[in-house]
Scaffold this motif. Structure first.
Motif, PDB file in Angstrom:
ATOM      1  N   GLU A 100       0.766  -1.308  -0.096  1.00 41.88           N
ATOM      2  CA  GLU A 100       0.177  -0.015   0.015  1.00 41.88           C
ATOM      3  C   GLU A 100       0.983   1.107   0.036  1.00 41.88           C
ATOM      4  OE1 GLU A 100      -3.851   2.232   2.414  1.00 41.88           O
ATOM      5  OE2 GLU A 100      -2.642   0.412   3.125  1.00 41.88           O
ATOM      6  N   GLY A 101       1.992   1.364   0.663  1.00 45.47           N
ATOM      7  CA  GLY A 101       2.897   2.354   0.777  1.00 45.47           C
ATOM      8  C   GLY A 101       3.362   2.656  -0.542  1.00 45.47           C
ATOM      9  N   VAL A 102       3.895   1.721  -1.154  1.00 50.65           N
ATOM     10  CA  VAL A 102       4.207   1.654  -2.288  1.00 50.65           C
ATOM     11  C   VAL A 102       3.122   2.375  -3.565  1.00 50.65           C
ATOM     12  CG1 VAL A 102       4.890   0.457  -4.615  1.00 50.65           C
ATOM     13  CG2 VAL A 102       6.045  -0.265  -2.192  1.00 50.65           C
ATOM     14  N   ALA A 103       2.130   1.732  -3.514  1.00 47.52           N
ATOM     15  CA  ALA A 103       1.143   2.624  -4.248  1.00 47.52           C
ATOM     16  C   ALA A 103       0.750   3.991  -4.070  1.00 47.52           C
ATOM     17  CB  ALA A 103      -0.174   1.886  -4.190  1.00 47.52           C
ATOM     18  N   ILE A 104       0.612   4.429  -2.777  1.00 51.95           N
ATOM     19  CA  ILE A 104       0.719   5.775  -2.496  1.00 51.95           C
ATOM     20  C   ILE A 104       1.773   6.571  -2.710  1.00 51.95           C
ATOM     21  CG2 ILE A 104       0.297   7.403  -0.672  1.00 51.95           C
ATOM     22  CD1 ILE A 104      -0.910   5.245   1.011  1.00 51.95           C
ATOM     23  N   THR A 105       2.914   6.112  -2.635  1.00 50.61           N
ATOM     24  CA  THR A 105       4.216   6.898  -2.865  1.00 50.61           C
ATOM     25  C   THR A 105       4.090   6.986  -4.534  1.00 50.61           C
ATOM     26  OG1 THR A 105       5.266   6.163  -1.175  1.00 50.61           O
ATOM     27  CG2 THR A 105       6.798   6.899  -2.755  1.00 50.61           C
ATOM     28  N   SER A 106       4.124   5.783  -5.004  1.00 50.71           N
ATOM     29  CA  SER A 106       4.014   5.988  -6.786  1.00 50.71           C
ATOM     30  C   SER A 106       2.990   7.000  -7.099  1.00 50.71           C
ATOM     31  CB  SER A 106       3.551   4.436  -7.239  1.00 50.71           C
ATOM     32  OG  SER A 106       4.708   3.744  -6.817  1.00 50.71           O
ATOM     33  N   TYR A 107       1.752   7.158  -6.837  1.00 49.93           N
ATOM     34  CA  TYR A 107       0.811   7.999  -7.198  1.00 49.93           C
ATOM     35  C   TYR A 107       1.317   9.480  -6.702  1.00 49.93           C
ATOM     36  CZ  TYR A 107      -3.202  10.774  -7.030  1.00 49.93           C
ATOM     37  OH  TYR A 107      -4.209  11.940  -7.504  1.00 49.93           O
ATOM     38  N   ALA A 108       2.003   9.580  -5.603  1.00 47.89           N
ATOM     39  CA  ALA A 108       2.453  10.912  -5.116  1.00 47.89           C
ATOM     40  C   ALA A 108       3.376  11.689  -6.052  1.00 47.89           C
ATOM     41  CB  ALA A 108       2.987  10.728  -3.776  1.00 47.89           C
ATOM     42  N   ILE A 109       4.466  10.638  -6.543  1.00 46.45           N
ATOM     43  CA  ILE A 109       5.457  10.987  -7.400  1.00 46.45           C
ATOM     44  C   ILE A 109       5.355  10.947  -8.913  1.00 46.45           C
ATOM     45  CG2 ILE A 109       7.291  10.648  -5.472  1.00 46.45           C
ATOM     46  CD1 ILE A 109       8.253   7.972  -6.985  1.00 46.45           C
ATOM     47  N   GLY A 110       4.310  10.381  -9.564  1.00 48.58           N
ATOM     48  CA  GLY A 110       4.151   9.930 -10.903  1.00 48.58           C
ATOM     49  C   GLY A 110       4.700   8.734 -11.355  1.00 48.58           C
ATOM     50  N   CYS A 111       4.930   7.784 -10.559  1.00 51.68           N
ATOM     51  CA  CYS A 111       5.618   6.563 -10.937  1.00 51.68           C
ATOM     52  C   CYS A 111       4.411   5.546 -11.224  1.00 51.68           C
ATOM     53  CB  CYS A 111       6.338   6.111  -9.886  1.00 51.68           C
ATOM     54  SG  CYS A 111       6.799   4.074  -9.824  1.00 51.68           S
ATOM     55  N   HIS A 112       4.656   4.895 -12.540  1.00 53.56           N
ATOM     56  CA  HIS A 112       3.859   3.882 -13.042  1.00 53.56           C
ATOM     57  C   HIS A 112       4.512   2.551 -12.918  1.00 53.56           C
ATOM     58  CE1 HIS A 112       0.853   6.905 -13.873  1.00 53.56           C
ATOM     59  NE2 HIS A 112       1.740   7.501 -14.751  1.00 53.56           N
ATOM     60  N   HIS A 113       5.643   2.475 -12.620  1.00 53.69           N
ATOM     61  CA  HIS A 113       6.388   0.974 -12.335  1.00 53.69           C
ATOM     62  C   HIS A 113       7.319   1.190 -11.204  1.00 53.69           C
ATOM     63  CE1 HIS A 113       8.195  -2.661 -14.557  1.00 53.69           C
ATOM     64  NE2 HIS A 113       7.904  -2.865 -13.282  1.00 53.69           N
ATOM     65  N   ALA A 114       7.035   0.507  -9.964  1.00 53.18           N
ATOM     66  CA  ALA A 114       7.971   0.549  -8.703  1.00 53.18           C
ATOM     67  C   ALA A 114       8.491  -0.992  -8.681  1.00 53.18           C
ATOM     68  CB  ALA A 114       6.808   0.781  -7.543  1.00 53.18           C
ATOM     69  N   PHE A 115       9.723  -0.629  -7.949  1.00 47.81           N
ATOM     70  CA  PHE A 115      10.312  -1.968  -7.713  1.00 47.81           C
ATOM     71  C   PHE A 115      10.768  -2.307  -6.276  1.00 47.81           C
ATOM     72  CE2 PHE A 115      11.334  -0.637 -12.143  1.00 47.81           C
ATOM     73  CZ  PHE A 115      11.338  -1.926 -12.710  1.00 47.81           C
ATOM     74  N   ILE A 116      10.532  -3.454  -5.795  1.00 49.39           N
ATOM     75  CA  ILE A 116      10.948  -3.817  -4.595  1.00 49.39           C
ATOM     76  C   ILE A 116      12.257  -4.661  -4.413  1.00 49.39           C
ATOM     77  CG2 ILE A 116      10.298  -4.717  -2.050  1.00 49.39           C
ATOM     78  CD1 ILE A 116       7.475  -4.172  -3.067  1.00 49.39           C
ATOM     79  N   TYR A 117      13.090  -4.155  -4.049  1.00 51.40           N
ATOM     80  CA  TYR A 117      14.460  -4.834  -4.157  1.00 51.40           C
ATOM     81  C   TYR A 117      14.868  -5.649  -2.959  1.00 51.40           C
ATOM     82  CZ  TYR A 117      19.458  -5.805  -5.161  1.00 51.40           C
ATOM     83  OH  TYR A 117      20.732  -6.610  -5.504  1.00 51.40           O
ATOM     84  N   VAL A 118      14.561  -6.884  -2.762  1.00 50.43           N
ATOM     85  CA  VAL A 118      14.834  -7.560  -1.434  1.00 50.43           C
ATOM     86  C   VAL A 118      16.088  -8.657  -1.558  1.00 50.43           C
ATOM     87  CG1 VAL A 118      13.161  -9.459  -2.230  1.00 50.43           C
ATOM     88  CG2 VAL A 118      13.301  -8.750   0.173  1.00 50.43           C
ATOM     89  N   ARG A 119      16.298  -8.899  -0.264  1.00 49.64           N
ATOM     90  CA  ARG A 119      17.564  -9.904  -0.310  1.00 49.64           C
ATOM     91  C   ARG A 119      17.115 -11.174  -0.804  1.00 49.64           C
ATOM     92  NH1 ARG A 119      22.148  -8.382   1.760  1.00 49.64           N
ATOM     93  NH2 ARG A 119      22.528 -10.709   2.233  1.00 49.64           N
ATOM     94  N   GLY A 120      17.797 -12.111  -1.759  1.00 50.64           N
ATOM     95  CA  GLY A 120      17.461 -13.308  -2.427  1.00 50.64           C
ATOM     96  C   GLY A 120      17.586 -14.273  -1.115  1.00 50.64           C
ATOM     97  N   GLU A 121      18.523 -14.076  -0.294  1.00 41.12           N
ATOM     98  CA  GLU A 121      18.682 -15.156   0.929  1.00 41.12           C
ATOM     99  C   GLU A 121      17.157 -15.227   1.762  1.00 41.12           C
ATOM    100  OE1 GLU A 121      22.626 -13.520   0.469  1.00 41.12           O
ATOM    101  OE2 GLU A 121      20.832 -12.705   0.350  1.00 41.12           O
ATOM    102  N   VAL A 122      16.688 -14.163   1.730  1.00 40.11           N
ATOM    103  CA  VAL A 122      15.371 -14.394   2.653  1.00 40.11           C
ATOM    104  C   VAL A 122      14.235 -14.845   1.782  1.00 40.11           C
ATOM    105  CG1 VAL A 122      15.923 -12.936   4.483  1.00 40.11           C
ATOM    106  CG2 VAL A 122      15.071 -11.955   2.427  1.00 40.11           C
ATOM    107  N   LEU A 123      14.165 -16.150   1.461  1.00 42.48           N
ATOM    108  CA  LEU A 123      13.417 -16.596   0.427  1.00 42.48           C
ATOM    109  C   LEU A 123      11.906 -16.459   0.832  1.00 42.48           C
ATOM    110  CD1 LEU A 123      13.227 -17.847  -2.379  1.00 42.48           C
ATOM    111  CD2 LEU A 123      13.368 -20.259  -1.394  1.00 42.48           C
ATOM    112  N   HIS A 124      11.647 -16.959   2.050  1.00 42.97           N
ATOM    113  CA  HIS A 124      10.348 -16.687   2.727  1.00 42.97           C
ATOM    114  C   HIS A 124       9.641 -15.323   2.425  1.00 42.97           C
ATOM    115  CE1 HIS A 124      13.489 -15.830   5.749  1.00 42.97           C
ATOM    116  NE2 HIS A 124      12.714 -15.595   6.523  1.00 42.97           N
ATOM    117  N   VAL A 125      10.756 -14.299   2.681  1.00 40.82           N
ATOM    118  CA  VAL A 125      10.050 -12.913   2.510  1.00 40.82           C
ATOM    119  C   VAL A 125       9.856 -12.735   1.159  1.00 40.82           C
ATOM    120  CG1 VAL A 125      10.675 -10.688   3.037  1.00 40.82           C
ATOM    121  CG2 VAL A 125      11.251 -12.163   4.680  1.00 40.82           C
ATOM    122  N   TYR A 126      10.707 -13.158   0.233  1.00 39.59           N
ATOM    123  CA  TYR A 126      10.670 -13.079  -1.276  1.00 39.59           C
ATOM    124  C   TYR A 126       9.132 -13.504  -1.729  1.00 39.59           C
ATOM    125  CZ  TYR A 126      11.592 -13.136  -6.191  1.00 39.59           C
ATOM    126  OH  TYR A 126      11.433 -13.286  -7.573  1.00 39.59           O
TER     127      TYR A 126
END
Length: 449
Positions: free
Chosen positions: A107-133
């Motif tokens: 939800e934070g990504v969606a709001i922030t993207s709307y605020a800055i005029g972004c239409h493609h956002a990325f979440i860069y997560v550590r590959g080792e934390v597979l359960h989180v990914y």
């Protein structure tokens, strides 16, 4: 200063299946996004500016101001990149947040993207934390299906795609420009600034890079208003934050409280230092920040107060060490980490961390030579402010502060091993029985499996 906790991000971590969209919606999820889409994007940016939210990834730069640095739209794309590459020793707040309530971040990504005029956002997560990914992937999938992402979000005419990207596990990729290079498929190394990401970031386009906790804090700010957020914390360090207590503490874990709370207050809530022991030293913001001692128990944990006391609030990773711990051993382990994780791009960090590691290993083994401490401090001075990115600076912080407060332990490294002065078994948190060779082989899966 209130000693009460402020469960906002962590309010529903203990809810049944807290990571699902169903549970998130049952607890008021996506009200912030609906409120944001009902107003001009510029008003959302202004609300975040008025809240005083500062980056929760370490530097503490005002989040709304960072959004405002983007140049005027030119018809081309602009991006939001969430830095979820949490990997500094002691830092452990973003991973449990994404594990327990990933929809908060989405939800934070969606709001922030709307605020800055972004239409493609990325979440860069550590590959080792597979359960989180996997959990993030599922959360994004659920958000798409419910209309919170994708084309015409909630009928607003706003389009947004979100990509969850798994990094390959390099601490240097937590540095924002190295992260961007990695995201583009290049070797993760810091870029020369300027240009800053706001001007030429991902794919050389205007980009906002924010920490997980920073972005996850936005929905409640938009839903409840800036004044609600500023009612917590201090005048210049507003709001709430996750404080990660680990080490020699009775009840380690995540404590979400207003900024400005003290370690003494947090320790009271966490049951204090482990029974029968007393506080020796601690880190206010992770291993890359100068250490504090028991004399700093009452320093308010906000950006200004911690800086005035000689350290940095950083990621609020409070590693607690009692009197059984060798400062030399702890600092050596941290330095080995930084030497290993140096990307090698600049000489001060590449060569400096290597030599810091060698000298510290000598001192830990009780084989230090005359002048080793001066060599340590001189090497730190040659790295500080001269490295390509903050990794070099962070590697020196624990060393210079440790020598400042515990020089006698470094002097002892000239003749006595740290293991004799501070037997490791005394500082160990877990007491494992001795393992026989047969038990070790079974545990390793030997015997034809």
């Amino acid at each position: 200063m209130s000693t009460e906790l402020a469960p906002v991000l962590s309010a529903h971590w203990d809810a049944e299946r807290s990571w699902t969209l169903e549970t998130y919606l049952a607890n008021g999820g996506y009200e912030g996004l609906r409120a944001a889409l009902a107003q001009p994007a510029a008003d959302v940016v202004q609300t975040v500016k008025d809240s005083g939210l500062r980056g929760r990834g370490g530097a503490g730069f005002p989040t709304g101001m960072k959004w405002g640095f983007l140049p005027a739209p030119d018809g081309g794309p602009r991006y939001l990149v969430v830095n979820a590459d949490e990997s500094e020793p002691g830092t452990c707040k973003d991973i449990p947040l994404m594990l327990a309530t990933p929809q908060t971040l989405v939800e934070g990504v969606a709001i922030t993207s709307y605020a800055i005029g972004c239409h493609h956002a990325f979440i860069y997560v550590r590959g080792e934390v597979l359960h989180v990914y996997r959990r993030l992937l599922k959360a994004v999938e659920e958000a798409y299906a419910a209309g919170f992402l994708g084309k015409d979000v909630l009928g607003s005419g706003f389009d947004l795609d979100v990509t969850v990207h798994a990094g390959a596990g390099a601490y240097i990729c937590g540095e924002e420009t190295a992260l961007l290079d990695s995201l583009e498929g290049l070797r993760g190394q810091p870029r020369l600034k300027p240009p800053f990401p706001a001007v030429a970031g991902l794919y050389a386009r205007p980009t906002v890079v924010n920490n997980v906790e920073s972005v996850a804090s936005v929905p409640q700010i938009v839903a409840r208003g800036a004044s609600w957020f500023t009612s917590m914390g201090t005048e210049r360090s507003a709001g709430h934050g996750l404080f990660s207590l680990s080490g020699h503490v009775t009840r380690p874990g995540q404590y979400e409280a207003p900024l400005g709370i003290t370690l003494r207050e947090l320790l009271d809530m966490a049951g204090g230092v482990r029974e029968g022991h007393e506080l020796k030293f601690w880190t206010p913001g992770g291993s890359s920040t100068p250490i504090f001692t028991a004399e700093h128990l009452d320093v308010p944990l906000d950006y200004e107060s911690v800086a005035a006391a000689g350290s940095m609030l950083g990621t609020r990773a409070l590693q607690i060490f009692d009197e059984t711990t060798s400062v030399v051993r702890a600092v050596t382990r941290w330095t080995e980490f930084y030497a290993h994780e140096s990307c090698g791009k600049c000489t001060p960090c590449r060569e400096g961390t290597y030599w810091l590691k060698q000298v510290l290993r000598r001192l830990e083994a009780g084989q230090g030579t005359q002048g080793d401490i001066d060599t340590l401090l001189d090497t730190c001075d040659n790295i500080l402010g001269r490295a390509f990115c903050a990794l070099g600076d962070g590697a020196t912080s624990c060393i210079t502060s440790a020598v400042q407060y515990f020089r006698e332990e470094f002097d002892a490294g000239m003749h006595t091993p740290a293991s004799e002065l501070f037997p490791p078994a005394r500082s160990a948190l877990f007491d494992y029985p001795p393992r026989t060779r047969a038990a070790a082989l079974v545990g390793a899966g030997a015997g034809g499996h």
